[in-house]
Design an enzyme around this catalytic site. Structure first.
Site, PDB file in Angstrom:
ATOM      1  N   ARG A 512       0.971  -0.611   0.118  1.00 14.58           N
ATOM      2  CA  ARG A 512       0.006   0.535   0.005  1.00 14.58           C
ATOM      3  C   ARG A 512       0.700   1.285   0.055  1.00 14.58           C
ATOM      4  O   ARG A 512       0.310   2.488  -0.894  1.00 14.58           O
ATOM      5  CB  ARG A 512      -1.177  -0.012   1.210  1.00 14.58           C
ATOM      6  CG  ARG A 512      -2.210  -1.454   0.875  1.00 14.58           C
ATOM      7  CD  ARG A 512      -3.222  -1.071   2.722  1.00 14.58           C
ATOM      8  NE  ARG A 512      -4.098  -1.905   2.111  1.00 14.58           N
ATOM      9  CZ  ARG A 512      -3.947  -3.523   2.768  1.00 14.58           C
ATOM     10  NH1 ARG A 512      -2.755  -3.505   3.006  1.00 14.58           N
ATOM     11  NH2 ARG A 512      -4.615  -3.977   2.801  1.00 14.58           N
ATOM     12  N   THR A 558       8.496  -9.655  -3.747  1.00 12.89           N
ATOM     13  CA  THR A 558       6.999  -9.844  -3.674  1.00 12.89           C
ATOM     14  C   THR A 558       6.933 -10.984  -3.365  1.00 12.89           C
ATOM     15  O   THR A 558       7.197 -12.348  -4.617  1.00 12.89           O
ATOM     16  CB  THR A 558       6.109  -9.151  -4.508  1.00 12.89           C
ATOM     17  OG1 THR A 558       5.701  -8.773  -5.431  1.00 12.89           O
ATOM     18  CG2 THR A 558       6.794  -7.371  -4.208  1.00 12.89           C
ATOM     19  N   LYS A 582       8.021 -16.200  -8.642  1.00 17.56           N
ATOM     20  CA  LYS A 582       7.905 -16.969  -9.925  1.00 17.56           C
ATOM     21  C   LYS A 582       6.658 -16.474 -10.250  1.00 17.56           C
ATOM     22  O   LYS A 582       6.788 -17.414 -11.588  1.00 17.56           O
ATOM     23  CB  LYS A 582       8.131 -17.952  -9.162  1.00 17.56           C
ATOM     24  CG  LYS A 582       8.944 -18.478  -8.098  1.00 17.56           C
ATOM     25  CD  LYS A 582       8.958 -19.702  -7.871  1.00 17.56           C
ATOM     26  CE  LYS A 582       8.061 -19.442  -5.866  1.00 17.56           C
ATOM     27  NZ  LYS A 582       9.110 -19.216  -4.791  1.00 17.56           N
ATOM     28  N   ALA A 609      15.702 -20.601  -4.209  1.00 19.88           N
ATOM     29  CA  ALA A 609      15.823 -19.533  -2.971  1.00 19.88           C
ATOM     30  C   ALA A 609      17.363 -19.259  -2.693  1.00 19.88           C
ATOM     31  O   ALA A 609      18.203 -18.841  -4.343  1.00 19.88           O
ATOM     32  CB  ALA A 609      15.627 -20.200  -1.247  1.00 19.88           C
ATOM     33  N   LEU A 611      20.280 -21.562  -4.005  1.00 18.44           N
ATOM     34  CA  LEU A 611      20.800 -22.186  -3.634  1.00 18.44           C
ATOM     35  C   LEU A 611      21.623 -21.926  -5.372  1.00 18.44           C
ATOM     36  O   LEU A 611      20.079 -21.191  -5.980  1.00 18.44           O
ATOM     37  CB  LEU A 611      20.586 -23.335  -3.490  1.00 18.44           C
ATOM     38  CG  LEU A 611      19.871 -24.216  -2.953  1.00 18.44           C
ATOM     39  CD1 LEU A 611      19.552 -25.535  -2.477  1.00 18.44           C
ATOM     40  CD2 LEU A 611      21.588 -24.613  -1.614  1.00 18.44           C
ATOM     41  N   ASP A 676       3.525 -23.955  -5.757  1.00 19.88           N
ATOM     42  CA  ASP A 676       5.280 -23.076  -5.908  1.00 19.88           C
ATOM     43  C   ASP A 676       6.065 -24.247  -6.398  1.00 19.88           C
ATOM     44  O   ASP A 676       7.226 -23.622  -7.016  1.00 19.88           O
ATOM     45  CB  ASP A 676       5.111 -23.156  -4.505  1.00 19.88           C
ATOM     46  CG  ASP A 676       6.742 -22.139  -4.221  1.00 19.88           C
ATOM     47  OD1 ASP A 676       6.997 -21.301  -4.129  1.00 19.88           O
ATOM     48  OD2 ASP A 676       7.754 -22.967  -3.276  1.00 19.88           O
ATOM     49  N   LYS A 680       8.572 -23.756  -9.765  1.00 13.76           N
ATOM     50  CA  LYS A 680       9.897 -23.704 -10.044  1.00 13.76           C
ATOM     51  C   LYS A 680       9.882 -24.630 -10.764  1.00 13.76           C
ATOM     52  O   LYS A 680      11.189 -24.573 -11.480  1.00 13.76           O
ATOM     53  CB  LYS A 680      10.591 -24.337  -8.340  1.00 13.76           C
ATOM     54  CG  LYS A 680      10.272 -23.184  -7.491  1.00 13.76           C
ATOM     55  CD  LYS A 680      10.804 -23.933  -5.703  1.00 13.76           C
ATOM     56  CE  LYS A 680      10.536 -23.177  -4.547  1.00 13.76           C
ATOM     57  NZ  LYS A 680      10.879 -23.517  -3.526  1.00 13.76           N
TER      58      LYS A 680
END
Length: 804
Positions: A512, A558, A582, A609, A611, A676, A680
């Protein structure tokens, strides 16, 4: 007393004018004088309109064009009034704008009628840009609560009638300035560039003349300093458009600045230096877009520098003319006659060099002056040419001048030798050289095609190690990962600065609110930075980033689909994008392809992340390997959940732990649904060159129909079906174009069975790693490792931005 001059680029938009008002408002207005140029592009538009008016005929397109220019200028200033002016004052200000535009239109109509625009008329037409902008800036200052007045410099800067480049009558001007300021105590916003003859005719002081206006005011008023505000960080060691490693100069002497200005450094109008130098008033060149930057300070003497050369400059296109002949040797007055012939045609000589034998004189002029110079010189030496004593003037075109400037050259031996050696090693031939007895400047004439190569070679050899530019960061998302990223940046910024990398936090945004500042925000303040923020507006954010000079990086931590809409817009503007989001890369394949074609997109943390999975996979593909199979546990969150469940923790309690530790997505169903992991897998597949759409992935959800309470039932059912001794893992697989994600029971010998805590596992089978897959394993969830991965991408982006 300070005189602040703001150039056209500092006034090109309402946003930039607000920055000017902020700069003025932060100081004591009773001790200031403000000088302004026209808004960026307006003076050029006015001169173009005059040119078009000359060639127009009643009812023809030219008439519409110059009238259209008047309409456009009026609309631009009206829009600025609406954004910057006091509503109570706006009608009167708009009325003045309308009156001036009407006067301008009448002038252009008169030019069109007589089909001629005299220098006198052109000066009158050109004057409207400054008159409009000064009135506007004064009004904006009054809205801020500052007592400010519009001041027309034609009332006190007195000149001759050399229209277009009028010479200032210094004594009359000094009296006029003092009289004006004795009778006007409010902050004066003065029109730059303008003057008037004794008879009141409008004149201009030459392009860049607003600097001169500021210097004249500073000299007459005994100012403590004169600040020239522009859109660059002071005077640069070289033109940054030609020399990537150019850096801002902290100090210069007046002489050094005059030399650099003469040879192409356009930051300060050369005539402006003399009034400041005569009164020993410091000149400071600063950047309106980065007011916290100290800029370049110009004084009688600059502090000694490690480098004998302070800066290099160049004039891109010149012609070299050579007068030679046996009859010149030992004949007094030859040089005088040559230069008088050129002076009669008002030809400016850029460089002069003469052979010690007096057999030849070389001089450089602008290409537009070549024809006039040739005629005038040949006329002057007609008799000598007929007698064979002097040859016809020899003209060489397509040349450049490169000048190395620095007071330190006086005390250092061998500088000229080093210059020739450097240029020789680059294959650059020197056509002429000039050096004064002051040893302040060495000027070289070279082929125009060699200009960039010569500048870079000299800069590298004589100005020390390259200095890195400030890199602006804009961080979107101040949740767990974003806050941790700011903390890591805060802890490391001094170390990076010591290594020559200056990271500046120029913007932060949450869902916001946002806060933007080109002066830089404090990394260590974290989420509290947004306490004084404004409403989040992605379009405004994008415009701010686009208007920010220098290398820029957008950092997206985000999970918002909206932020990704900025990616392509900013990537095409040269902004690097570092993302842990993603969504932009795991949607339709065409969206991935459109973004992936940009070299400045960095997305390592979208898959593993912290790696190094994406970079490793891309490296395999780029070096010609073939990806046969990708398999593993891609979710640190799900790895943690099933490790805790194996230890006897109930599924609901394990999920709550993961949420408390910041391991899950903002909505845990993204993890538990498998989406998720799907994203990936899509990103890795596409990085490997495999085109696959989201709907082609087979997905087993851990929360049927999105009901999070059913997670425990799903786990219990899977445990009941699993063979004794097996371990539950949520696996992703890609092979032969088929992709799937789902819960599986693996034997103890399986690599995934030994994972701990939030470990991820990526097993990549390729043509090269066929018998034994390449395995990457490590923590794959949590703010700390994810922020570290984003940080690594930022550093990668910085290195590549600076190498371009």
């Amino acid at each position: 007393m300070k005189v602040l001059k703001f150039g056209g680029t500092s006034l090109e938009s309402p946003e930039r004018i607000r920055a000017v008002i902020d700069i003025v408002g932060d100081q004591e207005p009773t001790k200031l004088v403000v000088v302004v140029s026209a808004m960026s592009g307006v003076t050029d538009a006015l001169t173009d309109a005059a040119r078009v008016a000359v060639s127009s005929m009643s009812g023809m397109s030219g008439d519409a064009t110059y009238r259209g220019t008047c309409t456009s200028i009026e609309a631009r200033h009206r829009a600025a009034v609406n954004e910057l002016g006091d509503p109570a004052e706006a009608p009167a200000l708009i009325s003045r704008i309308e009156r001036r535009i009407e006067e301008l239109s009448d002038l252009l109509h008169g030019v069109a009628l007589v089909r001629e625009c005299s220098p006198r008329s052109l000066d009158q037409i050109s004057s409207y840009g400054e008159r409009l902008s000064a009135d506007l800036v004064a009004a904006a200052l009054r809205k801020r609560g500052i007592d400010a007045e519009y001041a027309d410099a034609r009332g006190f800067i007195v000149t001759d009638t050399n229209f277009g480049n009028a010479r200032v009558e210094l004594e009359a001007t000094e009296r006029g300035i003092r009289n004006h300021f004795d009778n006007h105590k409010a902050l004066q916003v003065v029109t730059g560039f303008l003057g008037a003859s004794v008879d009141g005719e409008t004149t201009t002081l030459g392009r860049g003349g607003s600097d001169y206006t500021a210097a004249l005011l500073g000299s007459a008023l005994g100012a403590d300093r004169i600040e020239i505000w522009t859109d660059v960080n002071g005077v640069m060691s070289a033109d940054p458009r030609l020399v990537a490693n150019a850096f801002s100069l902290e100090e210069l002497s007046y002489e050094e600045l005059m030399e650099l200005s003469h040879f192409g450094a356009k930051v300060v109008y050369p005539p402006a230096i003399h009034p400041a130098r005569a009164q020993r008033i410091p000149l400071v060149i600063r950047n309106t877009l980065e007011p916290s930057f100290i800029g370049t300070h110009v004084n009688e003497r600059a502090a000694p520098s490690e480098n004998p050369v302070r800066g290099i400059a160049s004039i891109h296109d010149i012609a070299l003319l050579r007068l030679e002949g046996d009859g010149m040797m030992g004949v007094p007055g030859t040089a005088r006659r040559l230069f008088e012939a050129l002076a009669r045609e008002n030809i400016n000589i850029i460089l002069i060099t003469q052979a010690s034998s007096e057999h030849s004189i070389c001089f450089a002029v602008a290409p537009d002056d070549v024809a006039k110079a040739g005629r005038s010189v040949d006329n002057e030496f007609t008799l000598e040419q007929r007698a064979g004593l002097v040859d016809p003037l020899i003209i060489e075109r397509d040349l450049s001048i490169v000048a190395a400037v620095g007071e330190g050259m006086r005390e250092r031996r061998g500088i000229a030798g080093r210059l020739f050696s450097v240029l020789g090693s680059e294959g650059v031939n020197v056509r002429a050289i000039a050096q004064g007895s002051s040893e302040l400047n060495i000027s070289l004439v070279i082929a125009r095609d060699d200009e960039k190569k010569a500048l870079n070679a000299i800069h590298e050899a004589l100005l020390g190690e390259p200095r890195r530019a400030v890199i602006h960061l804009f961080v979107l998302g101040i949740g767990g990962v974003g806050s941790e990223l700011l903390s890591q940046l805060s802890a490391q910024c001094e170390t990076l600065r010591a290594k020559g990398l200056e990271l500046r936090l120029s913007g932060v945004a949450a869902r916001r609110t946002m806060r933007l500042s080109r002066q830089g925000l404090d990394f260590s303040q974290g989420k509290s930075l947004l306490e004084d923020g404004s409403a989040n507006d992605l379009d405004e954010l994008a415009r701010f980033i686009e208007a920010t000079p220098g290398p820029r990086i957008l950092v997206d931590v985000t999970a918002s689909p909206d932020v990704s809409k900025l990616y392509e817009r900013l990537l095409t503007q040269g902004v690097a994008v570092v993302t842990a989001n993603k969504l932009p890369l795991a949607g339709p394949m065409k969206d991935f392809e459109r973004l992936h074609r940009h070299a400045r997109l960095y997305y390592e943390t979208t898959a593993g992340a912290g790696l190094p999975v994406v970079r490793t996979l891309a490296g395999l593909v780029d070096t010609g390997d073939t990806i046969e199979r990708i398999e593993g546990v891609f979710s640190g969150t799900l790895s943690y959940l099933f490790n805790r469940i194996r230890e006897g923790v109930p599924p609901a309690a394990a999920l709550q732990e993961a949420r408390d530790k910041g391991y899950t997505e903002p909505d845990p169903r993204e993890d538990l649904s498998g989406m998720d992991v799907v994203r990936k897998l899509l990103i890795l597949a596409r990085t490997a060159g495999i085109a696959i759409e989201p709907e082609e992935v087979s997905v087993e959800s851990l929360v049927p129909e999105g009901e999070i309470d059913r997670f425990g039932d799903t786990v219990a059912d899977a445990q009941d079906r699993a063979p004794e001794g097996a371990t539950l893992c949520y696996l992703a697989k890609l092979e032969n174009g088929r992709a799937s994600v789902g819960l599986e029971a693996v034997e103890p010998s399986h690599p995934a069975a030994s994972l701990e805590a939030t470990d991820n596992l990526f097993a990549i089978t390729t043509a090269r790693y066929h018998e034994t897959p390449l395995v990457i394993r490590g923590s794959g969830a949590g703010p700390t490792v994810t922020a570290a991965g984003v940080f690594a991408d930022i550093l990668q982006a910085c290195a590549e931005l600076e190498s371009r």
